[in-house]
Design a protein around this motif. Structure first.
Motif, PDB file in Angstrom:
ATOM      1  N   LEU A   1       0.948   4.169  -2.851  1.00  0.00           N
ATOM      2  CA  LEU A   1       0.770   5.588  -2.545  1.00  0.00           C
ATOM      3  C   LEU A   1       1.972   6.412  -3.014  1.00  0.00           C
TER       4      LEU A   1
ATOM      5  N   ARG B   1     -10.033   7.440  -1.744  1.00  0.00           N
ATOM      6  CA  ARG B   1     -10.690   7.632  -0.440  1.00  0.00           C
ATOM      7  C   ARG B   1     -11.475   6.384  -0.045  1.00  0.00           C
TER       8      ARG B   1
ATOM      9  N   ALA C   1      -9.728  -0.183   3.698  1.00  0.00           N
ATOM     10  CA  ALA C   1      -8.530  -0.756   4.309  1.00  0.00           C
ATOM     11  C   ALA C   1      -8.457  -0.409   5.791  1.00  0.00           C
ATOM     12  N   SER C   2      -8.817   0.806   6.150  1.00  0.00           N
ATOM     13  CA  SER C   2      -8.793   1.221   7.558  1.00  0.00           C
ATOM     14  C   SER C   2      -9.780   0.426   8.392  1.00  0.00           C
TER      15      SER C   2
ATOM     16  N   ALA D   1      -3.086   3.881   5.982  1.00  0.00           N
ATOM     17  CA  ALA D   1      -4.376   4.206   5.367  1.00  0.00           C
ATOM     18  C   ALA D   1      -5.084   5.347   6.101  1.00  0.00           C
TER      19      ALA D   1
ATOM     20  N   LEU E   1       0.840  -1.195   0.000  1.00  0.00           N
ATOM     21  CA  LEU E   1       0.000   0.000   0.000  1.00  0.00           C
ATOM     22  C   LEU E   1       0.876   1.247   0.000  1.00  0.00           C
ATOM     23  N   ARG E   2       1.943   1.233   0.791  1.00  0.00           N
ATOM     24  CA  ARG E   2       2.846   2.382   0.819  1.00  0.00           C
ATOM     25  C   ARG E   2       3.470   2.608  -0.572  1.00  0.00           C
TER      26      ARG E   2
ATOM     27  N   LEU F   1      -5.788   9.365   4.897  1.00  0.00           N
ATOM     28  CA  LEU F   1      -7.152   9.896   4.962  1.00  0.00           C
ATOM     29  C   LEU F   1      -7.186  11.179   5.799  1.00  0.00           C
TER      30      LEU F   1
ATOM     31  N   LEU G   1      -8.999   3.499   0.868  1.00  0.00           N
ATOM     32  CA  LEU G   1      -8.341   3.717   2.153  1.00  0.00           C
ATOM     33  C   LEU G   1      -9.311   3.548   3.316  1.00  0.00           C
TER      34      LEU G   1
END
Length: 390
Positions: free
Chosen positions: A195, A213, A219-220, A229, A191-192, A233, A216
């Motif tokens: 991003l 959005r 994922a959160s 994540a 994910l990093r 946000l 994320l």
């Protein structure tokens, strides 16, 4: 690997010295991937080298350049084909050349060339300047050279020219027999990376921002310990509007942290959130090669997708989790062919996605197995080992 030399006018000889110094990184092996290492006729380009090619500031008359990502399955499949083409070019006087740019190592070079998916193949110079090529098979590329640079290739038998090319096979993915629950570290690392490279294909705004959005947020909710994540946000919430590409990169400038500074325009003070560094486990990255490894990024990405879809989160509807994954792939996954296949699979309701009673985890595993089968040569679902390729 070849050196890039300046053009041969008296003035340009002087400028060429500067150019060579700037582009000398093009001659070194950047990024650590081995798709094109020791490949006859292939010149590896860094940003300065790619810029020299795009400005016609080399002593070659024409170029064919592949912009790729080492983690992209279709790039790995295409690499042996391009090596054959490059080797065939070596019969000439080197005025027509083959180049490669790793978008993992040289993201700015790929942004400069408006690369939005991998692999992207472009021609430069007499072959058609700065043109994206759809006909990319070795024989088709040689046909382009014969048409645009007549006399460069000897004879008329391109099949004979191609026989000696591409003797080194592309590296194969290592297989793992276990199918464990998603590894948070691998999911966080991928994910990093996603991003970090999100602005390579353009600003994070419009539909891309909406998709990110949603992803994320999913994922959160599914993986509360995935700190990156909610951190992003929070940056977006404080910003209140789409971030510029420069601001986005500022937020992610430090590995292991997300920093929402005064550039958000908010009244709140400086905020820095510690997050997991961009490091994969040995299960995804056995050689510790990072994003340049053949499968590290996609391995962690699959683990992230499974983590979202398989989560038992009260505030995450299963259908919303699947939709978030689909939106992310549509807007942020760089491999064009991979993206098209996944969207066709999803939108076509393959493997029972639209069937009543089919659980999301089961659907994603079926889809994952189908992707593995396609990437690994059309094997049946039952015969595919649990590799985490795309």
């Amino acid at each position: 690997m070849r050196r890039i030399r300046g053009a041969r006018t008296p003035i340009m000889r002087c400028l060429g010295v500067v150019l060579v110094l700037m582009a000398v990184g093009a001659l070194a092996k950047r990024g650590g991937d081995s798709l094109f290492d020791d490949a006859a006729g292939v010149t590896r380009l860094d940003r300065a080298g790619a810029r020299a090619v795009s400005r016609n500031e080399t002593d070659a008359k024409g170029w064919v350049v592949v912009f790729y990502a080492p983690w992209c399955g279709h790039c790995r499949h295409y690499a042996p084909e391009f090596r054959k083409f490059a080797a065939a070019l070596t019969v000439g006087d080197e005025s027509i050349r083959a180049g490669v740019v790793s978008c993992a190592a040289e993201s700015k070079a790929c942004q400069d060339n408006a690369v939005q998916g991998y692999p992207t193949i472009k021609s430069f110079g007499v072959l058609g300047h700065d043109k994206k090529l759809k006909a990319r098979a070795p024989a088709q590329l040689l046909a382009l050279v014969r048409k645009k640079a007549p006399g460069y290739l000897p004879g008329t038998d391109d099949e004979e020219l191609l026989k000696g090319g591409g003797s080194k096979a592309a590296p194969a993915l290592k297989a793992y027999a276990r199918r464990d629950a998603p590894a948070l570290q691998d999911a966080a690392a991928s994910l990093r990376y996603a991003l970090d490279t999100a602005t390579d294909a353009g600003p994070v705004d419009g539909e891309r921002l909406v998709a990110l959005r949603g992803f994320l947020a999913a994922a959160s909710a599914a993986l509360p310990k995935l700190a990156v994540a909610p951190a992003i946000l929070k940056c977006l919430e404080r910003r209140g509007r789409a971030p510029t590409s420069d601001l986005w990169l500022q937020w992610l400038d430090e590995d292991g942290a997300v920093t929402c500074d005064a550039g958000t325009g908010a009244r709140e003070p400086y905020a820095k959130t510690p997050v997991a560094p961009r490091t994969w486990t040995r299960a995804c990255d056995p050689d510790s090669a990072g994003p340049d490894a053949a499968g590290a990024y996609t391995c962690g990405l699959w683990r992230l997708f499974h983590g979202i879809v398989e989560a038992d989160a009260a505030d995450l509807d299963p259908a919303a989790g699947r939709a978030a994954v689909r939106a992310f792939v549509a807007h942020f996954f760089g491999c064009e062919t991979c993206r098209a296949h996944f969207l066709e699979l999803y939108d076509g309701c393959a493997y029972g996605r639209c069937s009543e009673g089919v659980e999301s985890p089961l659907w994603l595993w079926r889809a994952h197995n189908a992707v593995n089968a396609r990437v690994h040569g059309g094997l049946s679902d039952a015969s595919v080992k649990a590799t985490w390729a795309w």
